[in-house]
Scaffold this active site. Structure first.
Site, PDB file in Angstrom:
ATOM      1  N   ARG A  92     -18.862 -32.351  90.774  1.00  0.00           N
ATOM      2  CA  ARG A  92     -19.460 -32.704  89.031  1.00  0.00           C
ATOM      3  C   ARG A  92     -21.255 -33.635  89.993  1.00  0.00           C
ATOM      4  NH1 ARG A  92     -19.469 -34.795  84.047  1.00  0.00           N
ATOM      5  NH2 ARG A  92     -21.420 -35.618  83.832  1.00  0.00           N
ATOM      6  N   ARG A 102     -22.285 -28.303  84.681  1.00  0.00           N
ATOM      7  CA  ARG A 102     -21.633 -28.926  85.463  1.00  0.00           C
ATOM      8  C   ARG A 102     -20.644 -27.962  85.721  1.00  0.00           C
ATOM      9  NH1 ARG A 102     -21.197 -33.218  80.754  1.00  0.00           N
ATOM     10  NH2 ARG A 102     -23.232 -33.044  81.932  1.00  0.00           N
ATOM     11  N   ASP A 105     -16.813 -31.440  83.627  1.00  0.00           N
ATOM     12  CA  ASP A 105     -16.522 -31.961  82.711  1.00  0.00           C
ATOM     13  C   ASP A 105     -15.413 -32.580  82.093  1.00  0.00           C
ATOM     14  OD1 ASP A 105     -17.371 -33.799  80.821  1.00  0.00           O
ATOM     15  OD2 ASP A 105     -18.136 -32.982  79.173  1.00  0.00           O
ATOM     16  N   ASP A 107     -13.707 -35.336  79.512  1.00  0.00           N
ATOM     17  CA  ASP A 107     -13.784 -36.532  78.769  1.00  0.00           C
ATOM     18  C   ASP A 107     -12.454 -36.805  77.938  1.00  0.00           C
ATOM     19  OD1 ASP A 107     -16.524 -36.035  78.611  1.00  0.00           O
ATOM     20  OD2 ASP A 107     -16.685 -34.775  77.584  1.00  0.00           O
TER      21      ASP A 107
END
Length: 185
Positions: A92, A102, A105, A107
């Site tokens: 990343r 990307r 990711d 989150d």
């Protein structure tokens, strides 16, 4: 959810995983492997996989998304350090603009029923209420979950366009089954 065991607090956290570069299925599966290696943290559930168009104005390939439930003894920012390390390990590159392509990711969507606001971390995720690609996989593994503001994720989803989120149920690949079998869960 927050549980106390032997003077240690266990927090249930929900993570949104997304990838649209360098073999997204491999990236998601590798992320699960790496997440399972975080000390004092355990994967408890994994959603189905979903393909979704990119969020935002940047032209790029579709994303592969999933949500993971984990129990952890770590402090939220220590856990964030671990997830960002995994993102970096998997290639990343942090861009100066939002919503770009990307490799991975990760989150942090929710941290128990806590609301967290620091310079590095906002929980619940600041925009999850607008992102069907986060909420639909979350619904897979926590259908009766309420957000810290008291809203049920199902109610929030009713106001979003769900047609752009496509489950790959028809696939013979079951992410949860494959991961848990491989790791002797």
């Amino acid at each position: 959810m927050q549980i106390r065991r032997k003077n240690k607090i266990i927090n249930r956290t929900y993570l949104a995983l997304g990838s649209n570069l360098k073999n997204p299925l491999h990236q998601i599966f590798s992320a699960l492997q790496n997440l399972s290696d975080i000390a004092d943290s355990y994967i408890t559930d994994i959603s189905r996989l979903y393909y979704t168009p990119p969020y935002g104005p940047v032209y790029q390939p579709d994303f592969l998304n999933a949500v993971v439930a984990m129990d952890t003894h770590l402090h939220p920012e220590d856990f964030l350090n671990q997830t960002q390390s995994i993102e970096k390990k998997q290639g990343r590159l942090r861009q100066s603009y939002c919503w770009g392509p990307r490799t991975l990711d990760v989150d942090i969507m929710l941290w128990g029923n806590q609301t967290i606001k620091t310079s590095r971390l906002i929980v619940p995720h600041h925009d999850m209420h607008n992102r069907a690609f986060m909420l639909i996989p979350l619904l897979d593994i926590a259908p009766s979950l309420f957000l810290p503001n008291g809203k049920n994720i199902f109610e929030i989803l009713n106001s979003l366009d769900k047609s752009v989120v496509n489950s790959i149920i028809a696939s013979s690949f079951d992410l949860k089954k494959e991961f848990f079998l491989l790791n002797n869960y």
